[in-house]
Design a protein around this motif. Structure first.
Motif, PDB file in Angstrom:
ATOM      1  N   LEU B 289       9.950  -2.963   4.097  1.00 57.23           N
ATOM      2  CA  LEU B 289       8.839  -2.360   4.586  1.00 57.23           C
ATOM      3  C   LEU B 289       7.865  -3.562   4.156  1.00 57.23           C
ATOM      4  CD1 LEU B 289       8.449   1.361   3.605  1.00 57.23           C
ATOM      5  CD2 LEU B 289       8.572   0.408   6.118  1.00 57.23           C
ATOM      6  N   TYR B 290       7.855  -3.789   2.848  1.00 59.04           N
ATOM      7  CA  TYR B 290       6.941  -4.804   2.350  1.00 59.04           C
ATOM      8  C   TYR B 290       7.116  -6.269   3.007  1.00 59.04           C
ATOM      9  CZ  TYR B 290       4.566  -7.192  -1.578  1.00 59.04           C
ATOM     10  OH  TYR B 290       3.519  -7.808  -2.167  1.00 59.04           O
ATOM     11  N   ARG B 291       8.607  -6.712   3.548  1.00 63.77           N
ATOM     12  CA  ARG B 291       8.641  -7.887   3.972  1.00 63.77           C
ATOM     13  C   ARG B 291       8.016  -7.986   5.395  1.00 63.77           C
ATOM     14  NH1 ARG B 291      12.288 -10.675   6.647  1.00 63.77           N
ATOM     15  NH2 ARG B 291      13.513  -8.775   7.265  1.00 63.77           N
ATOM     16  N   ARG B 292       8.153  -6.813   6.079  1.00 60.90           N
ATOM     17  CA  ARG B 292       7.813  -6.633   7.554  1.00 60.90           C
ATOM     18  C   ARG B 292       6.276  -6.035   7.520  1.00 60.90           C
ATOM     19  NH1 ARG B 292      12.722  -4.319  10.915  1.00 60.90           N
ATOM     20  NH2 ARG B 292      11.061  -3.644  12.205  1.00 60.90           N
ATOM     21  N   LYS B 293       5.677  -5.895   6.476  1.00 54.50           N
ATOM     22  CA  LYS B 293       4.207  -5.385   6.548  1.00 54.50           C
ATOM     23  C   LYS B 293       3.983  -4.135   7.095  1.00 54.50           C
ATOM     24  CE  LYS B 293       2.317  -9.966   5.775  1.00 54.50           C
ATOM     25  NZ  LYS B 293       1.771  -9.969   4.138  1.00 54.50           N
ATOM     26  N   ILE B 294       4.882  -3.185   6.987  1.00 50.28           N
ATOM     27  CA  ILE B 294       4.541  -1.748   7.434  1.00 50.28           C
ATOM     28  C   ILE B 294       4.051  -1.012   6.749  1.00 50.28           C
ATOM     29  CG2 ILE B 294       5.652   0.125   8.606  1.00 50.28           C
ATOM     30  CD1 ILE B 294       7.969  -1.769   9.919  1.00 50.28           C
ATOM     31  N   PRO B 295       2.893  -0.422   6.924  1.00 46.83           N
ATOM     32  CA  PRO B 295       2.227   0.500   5.880  1.00 46.83           C
ATOM     33  C   PRO B 295       2.735   1.753   5.967  1.00 46.83           C
ATOM     34  CG  PRO B 295       0.784   0.182   7.666  1.00 46.83           C
ATOM     35  CD  PRO B 295       1.992  -0.591   7.852  1.00 46.83           C
ATOM     36  N   VAL B 296       2.872   2.557   4.704  1.00 46.40           N
ATOM     37  CA  VAL B 296       3.206   4.058   4.901  1.00 46.40           C
ATOM     38  C   VAL B 296       2.200   5.089   4.240  1.00 46.40           C
ATOM     39  CG1 VAL B 296       5.207   5.971   4.190  1.00 46.40           C
ATOM     40  CG2 VAL B 296       5.641   3.258   4.898  1.00 46.40           C
ATOM     41  N   VAL B 297       1.940   6.025   4.835  1.00 44.11           N
ATOM     42  CA  VAL B 297       0.899   7.109   4.231  1.00 44.11           C
ATOM     43  C   VAL B 297       1.729   8.527   4.024  1.00 44.11           C
ATOM     44  CG1 VAL B 297      -1.056   8.507   4.445  1.00 44.11           C
ATOM     45  CG2 VAL B 297      -1.168   5.974   5.171  1.00 44.11           C
ATOM     46  N   ILE B 298       2.058   8.863   2.941  1.00 50.47           N
ATOM     47  CA  ILE B 298       2.694  10.184   2.612  1.00 50.47           C
ATOM     48  C   ILE B 298       1.505  11.140   1.946  1.00 50.47           C
ATOM     49  CG2 ILE B 298       4.687  11.175   1.386  1.00 50.47           C
ATOM     50  CD1 ILE B 298       5.941   8.320   1.444  1.00 50.47           C
ATOM     51  N   THR B 299       1.556  12.261   2.705  1.00 50.99           N
ATOM     52  CA  THR B 299       0.690  13.371   1.981  1.00 50.99           C
ATOM     53  C   THR B 299       1.355  14.489   1.546  1.00 50.99           C
ATOM     54  OG1 THR B 299      -0.002  14.324   4.178  1.00 50.99           O
ATOM     55  CG2 THR B 299      -1.332  12.415   3.733  1.00 50.99           C
ATOM     56  N   TYR B 300       0.862  14.997   0.417  1.00 54.99           N
ATOM     57  CA  TYR B 300       1.216  16.223  -0.211  1.00 54.99           C
ATOM     58  C   TYR B 300       0.235  17.232  -0.013  1.00 54.99           C
ATOM     59  CZ  TYR B 300       5.539  14.533  -1.621  1.00 54.99           C
ATOM     60  OH  TYR B 300       7.002  13.582  -1.780  1.00 54.99           O
ATOM     61  N   GLU B 301       0.581  18.240   0.521  1.00 55.16           N
ATOM     62  CA  GLU B 301      -0.360  19.630   0.202  1.00 55.16           C
ATOM     63  C   GLU B 301       0.482  20.724  -0.187  1.00 55.16           C
ATOM     64  OE1 GLU B 301      -3.498  20.116  -0.258  1.00 55.16           O
ATOM     65  OE2 GLU B 301      -4.354  18.293   1.223  1.00 55.16           O
ATOM     66  N   GLY B 302       0.115  21.706  -0.991  1.00 54.97           N
ATOM     67  CA  GLY B 302       1.167  22.837  -1.092  1.00 54.97           C
ATOM     68  C   GLY B 302       0.473  23.783  -1.849  1.00 54.97           C
ATOM     69  N   TRP B 303       1.249  25.016  -2.086  1.00 54.38           N
ATOM     70  CA  TRP B 303       0.742  26.089  -3.057  1.00 54.38           C
ATOM     71  C   TRP B 303       0.654  25.494  -4.452  1.00 54.38           C
ATOM     72  CZ3 TRP B 303      -1.456  30.085  -0.534  1.00 54.38           C
ATOM     73  CH2 TRP B 303      -0.753  30.570   0.693  1.00 54.38           C
ATOM     74  N   THR B 347     -11.601   4.600   2.689  1.00 52.92           N
ATOM     75  CA  THR B 347     -11.569   3.512   1.641  1.00 52.92           C
ATOM     76  C   THR B 347     -10.307   3.448   0.637  1.00 52.92           C
ATOM     77  OG1 THR B 347     -13.001   4.980   0.334  1.00 52.92           O
ATOM     78  CG2 THR B 347     -14.317   3.522   1.833  1.00 52.92           C
ATOM     79  N   ARG B 348      -9.467   4.588   0.781  1.00 54.29           N
ATOM     80  CA  ARG B 348      -8.325   4.532  -0.352  1.00 54.29           C
ATOM     81  C   ARG B 348      -7.115   4.246   0.623  1.00 54.29           C
ATOM     82  NH1 ARG B 348     -11.573   8.480  -2.784  1.00 54.29           N
ATOM     83  NH2 ARG B 348     -11.190   8.332  -5.167  1.00 54.29           N
ATOM     84  N   LEU B 349      -7.164   3.602   1.857  1.00 54.52           N
ATOM     85  CA  LEU B 349      -6.014   3.156   2.633  1.00 54.52           C
ATOM     86  C   LEU B 349      -5.170   2.057   2.194  1.00 54.52           C
ATOM     87  CD1 LEU B 349      -7.340   3.769   6.203  1.00 54.52           C
ATOM     88  CD2 LEU B 349      -5.731   5.251   4.919  1.00 54.52           C
ATOM     89  N   PRO B 350      -3.932   2.122   2.113  1.00 56.26           N
ATOM     90  CA  PRO B 350      -3.189   1.141   1.502  1.00 56.26           C
ATOM     91  C   PRO B 350      -3.304  -0.130   2.351  1.00 56.26           C
ATOM     92  CG  PRO B 350      -1.761   2.496   2.803  1.00 56.26           C
ATOM     93  CD  PRO B 350      -3.250   3.080   2.639  1.00 56.26           C
ATOM     94  N   LYS B 351      -2.745  -1.588   1.775  1.00 56.38           N
ATOM     95  CA  LYS B 351      -2.535  -2.399   2.655  1.00 56.38           C
ATOM     96  C   LYS B 351      -1.414  -2.531   3.547  1.00 56.38           C
ATOM     97  CE  LYS B 351      -3.020  -5.340  -1.067  1.00 56.38           C
ATOM     98  NZ  LYS B 351      -3.512  -6.138  -1.945  1.00 56.38           N
ATOM     99  N   ASP B 352      -1.505  -3.310   4.768  1.00 57.53           N
ATOM    100  CA  ASP B 352       0.021  -3.270   5.157  1.00 57.53           C
ATOM    101  C   ASP B 352       1.093  -3.617   4.372  1.00 57.53           C
ATOM    102  OD1 ASP B 352      -0.374  -5.886   4.940  1.00 57.53           O
ATOM    103  OD2 ASP B 352      -0.834  -6.193   7.322  1.00 57.53           O
ATOM    104  N   GLY B 353       2.215  -3.014   4.512  1.00 61.06           N
ATOM    105  CA  GLY B 353       3.425  -3.425   3.503  1.00 61.06           C
ATOM    106  C   GLY B 353       3.510  -2.410   2.532  1.00 61.06           C
ATOM    107  N   HIS B 354       2.277  -1.559   2.178  1.00 54.43           N
ATOM    108  CA  HIS B 354       2.307  -0.938   1.110  1.00 54.43           C
ATOM    109  C   HIS B 354       2.300   0.607   1.428  1.00 54.43           C
ATOM    110  CE1 HIS B 354       0.628  -3.889  -2.240  1.00 54.43           C
ATOM    111  NE2 HIS B 354       0.867  -4.660  -0.999  1.00 54.43           N
TER     112      HIS B 354
END
Lengths: 491, 491
Positions: B289-303, B347-354
């Motif tokens: 992912l890092y090499r290909r500069k793809i960003p990932v956003v994983i979110t957690y909600e829950g009880w 303002t908290r978004l990751p850079k691409d690849g992160h």
């Protein structure tokens, strides 16, 4: 100190396992103690390329709750960082009280790399070492725990690791050009690292060399050092930090009481003419500053109702709005209060070629914070020097630093307060707090005299703007700014 | 609309002077009304190169107190901005409630420049227009006044101005390469500008074309438009914004009550084996992912006590700390509350690849903020769509968006709360608020069902992690993340 480093013997497998698990458990407990006692912890990982900084950080943070730490990679200097003073990119990363920041590479890496590649030499290198020592010291003085690890592997090991990384397509990109260069110049780098570490090995923030040949062993060394240091730091929490003597050349400044205010005035016609002429001149100089990438920091402090706002307006009106910013400084927000008091100013510095005008400043520390008890006595007493050191960084960076005290007498203030109170569209400018502060005029005057005496350095002098006639003060400010800029452009 | 624009006649000198001074006086008064009614005002200056955007901004801000505005120049895309979604560099500049932001160049300039130079075409251009419309609309819906000025000069005038600037060494640098290109391709640029302005000329944020041939006249047009719009906006302050219908494809999602929790477990031996295998795999994919500069956003909600923290820890442990960040989301700070509710996430978004892992998220808007009354009904009702639109931006940028709901039943929560309460080193994890929230379980369940139903889009789906057996939930999370990454890498 790196050259004659002899690694300790690696413990056996069982012992290692036990010790790692004990240190991890202890670190888990300590994170809550850190939170409760509001201890900020800055952990710096430096070391050879391919020594395993990243994976070591990964192992260590595994035991800390994500709410309590941040990791920042400082290997590459970003564009916006390159346009600010050296310490900017590190100061902005300091942790909040009660939290950790782990830095992957930092001020050592950048400094040694610049020294090795020839862009940092002689006096500039010596100044840099001074900056770094002061930076680490002011953090520790302000209650930070600063931990510096150097991840060490020998030449053979580094060569082998880099070759292995280069061998696979999926890991190749991890080897930077500088890593390759370093591997080819291991001995030369060793000299520079050794010198740097010897020069920055302070008792308050010593170097810990980590034998990074084995990843688990490296993790154990870091964990145990971390835990031991936190234990000590927690005991230090009520401690006050020693004041350090002033080393900067101070200018002779008058006391406020001795400043002649009478006769400092200008007539309307002359004012209009001068204002126009000076603003035009300043506008042209602003272009030139922008072109030559010289930054300017102008700060305003002064009595309430002295005319700061109107003065700033006349300066701003001369400037291209794309090249300056007015920074109005109010009471700090929670996330600002939770960091070194200069953090909110470091993070507001202009880019090179830009002008920042601060409407109130870091000097709040030795005025309102001192007199209202918003900080401890030890804090404001240390602050004179900390602010001089901060301005030294600005000046070394190439900034023109101009500090104004906008001055009036007590009677003039009363007149203006009364006028504001009685004029509907001006009423928002006057608050109960202003009246309360006025009652403490004499206390403030003493604090301000001390401030001006202790912080008028040759590189960041105070200028008094006599402002009973606001127009006089505006013209004087313009003239001083123009003079300082012309001086800098002539260099 | 630009092509058939006919400028109004310039008023005579006396009239101009009177009208400017009336508008300035009115703006001065209005700045306090803006502050009091907490109206945020975003003023965008677009237009031809050399049309005088900068000097017009300079004239207008001259009447506003520096505490109430910021100016940002957006002509050049900075390195850190280029690595984030298109709107990032504009969203981060939105003003606080009660303040102005003046933008020198903005989303029009960047979009049209990319279209003219050929890097933005076809579907990408259409998506961009959609993004921009949504951006302007969500600002207005959230109470922002958005003003868009286009500073217009004709071809001849532009040519003359650029030649004059190039003539002198002190102004030459002000002419960018793009300005020269634009001047040489004025008609082509006119086509693209006209198209863009027609497409983005919304009633809630219309275009104002400013005849910029004369600087004073331009100032007057801007001032009068500004004042008139503020007057209207102040009357709108109690207004609620209409909900817009959903246009995104939604997935069929079960209600929480229908989710089978029993039998979702894994035995210890199998868990350890799988955890190791999946973490290793994820680590490798992270490199890619890092090499290909793809960003990932994983979110957690829950009880509360569902096991979010431990789940996140198992993901994080697989990753290189230089390439991911866990974002713990607490209650908003004052400067965050004073802006659009998504600002602190933009303002908290990751850079691409992160990779960014959010521990709690923007969905707080439709859970705690909704149920505790921290926002108005109209606000949380609009939020479903606003959050879908936000995630659409992330997805269009190329991010993999994975949203987890960590699920347990009410009895399991009680068990865990009781255990925490009775275990000294776990007590910090349980607060009175947790018990109070528990009492509202049914209300929350309804809100969560609605949230999952309305925000499971094809580009940002929710995944339920059954977490009565926390180990089961961790393995499931790892598998989902790996699957989504592999899918993206295969593209």
């Amino acid at each position: 100190m790196l050259k004659n480093y002899t690694p300790a013997e690696i413990p056996g497998k069982t012992e290692m396992k036990q010790r790692i698990s004990a240190a991890r458990a202890r670190l888990y407990e300590l994170q809550m103690a850190i939170k409760d006692s509001k201890l900020p912890v800055l952990v710096l990982f430096e070391g050879w390329g391919a020594a395993g900084k990243g994976s070591c950080i990964g192992r260590v943070i595994g035991d800390i709750d994500p709410r309590f730490y941040k990791v920042a990679t400082k290997a590459v200097v970003a564009e916006d960082e390159a346009r600010r003073p050296f310490l900017y990119r590190f100061f902005k990363e300091i942790p909040e009280n009660g939290k950790f920041t782990f830095l992957d590479g930092g001020w050592m890496e950048q400094t040694c790399q610049e020294a090795l590649l020839g862009s940092l030499e002689g006096n500039a290198y010596a100044d840099r070492i001074d900056s770094i020592r002061r930076f680490e010291r002011t953090l520790v003085d302000n209650g930070y725990l600063v931990l510096k690890f150097f991840m060490h592997i020998d030449r053979k090991e580094q060569k082998a690791r880099i070759e292995k990384l280069l061998d696979s397509r999926s890991t190749k990109w991890r080897v930077s050009d500088y890593d390759r260069w370093q591997s080819a110049h291991y001995d030369q780098a060793m000299e520079v690292y050794d010198k740097y570490m010897t020069e920055t090995n302070a008792a308050i923030a010593p170097w810990y060399i980590v034998d990074a040949t084995d990843a688990k062993w490296a993790q154990l060394q870091v964990l145990e050092t971390l835990v031991a240091n936190i234990d000590v730091a927690l005991q230090n929490s009520a401690h006050t930090s020693p004041l350090v003597p002033n080393v900067f050349q101070l200018l002779d400044m008058p006391k406020l009481a001795d400043i002649e205010l009478e006769g400092k005035e200008i007539d309307e016609v002359e004012y209009k003419k001068e204002l126009k002429r000076l603003q035009k001149k300043l506008g042209k100089l602003h272009n030139e500053l922008y072109r030559r990438k010289i930054p300017v920091v102008i700060t305003y402090e002064g009595w309430d109702a002295a005319g700061k706002g109107g003065n700033i307006k006349r300066i701003a009106a001369a400037l291209d709005p794309r090249g300056y910013e007015v920074m109005p400084i109010a009471s700090p927000e929670p996330h600002e209060l939770n960091r070194h008091f200069l953090w909110r100013f470091w993070t507001r510095l202009p880019k090179d070629g830009h002008i920042a005008i601060f409407d109130r400043t870091w000097y709040g520390r030795v005025m309102v914070e001192r007199l209202e008890g918003f900080c401890k006595e030890n804090d404001w007493k240390r602050a004179f020097n900390e602010m001089n050191e901060f301005e030294k960084e600005l000046s070394d960076w190439g900034a023109i630093v101009i500090k104004f005290w906008v001055h009036i007498d007590k009677d003039t203030q009363l007149e203006r307060f009364t006028y504001r109170q009685n004029t509907p569209e001006k009423q928002w400018k006057i608050t109960d707090e202003d009246w309360r502060n006025r009652e403490k005029w004499d206390l403030y005057e003493g604090a301000i005299d001390e401030m001006i005496a202790k912080t008028s350095t040759s590189f960041a002098p105070w200028y008094i703007l006599e402002s009973v006639d606001k127009k006089y003060a505006r013209i004087k400010a313009l003239k001083i700014i123009i003079e300082r800029i012309e001086e800098a452009l002539d260099k």
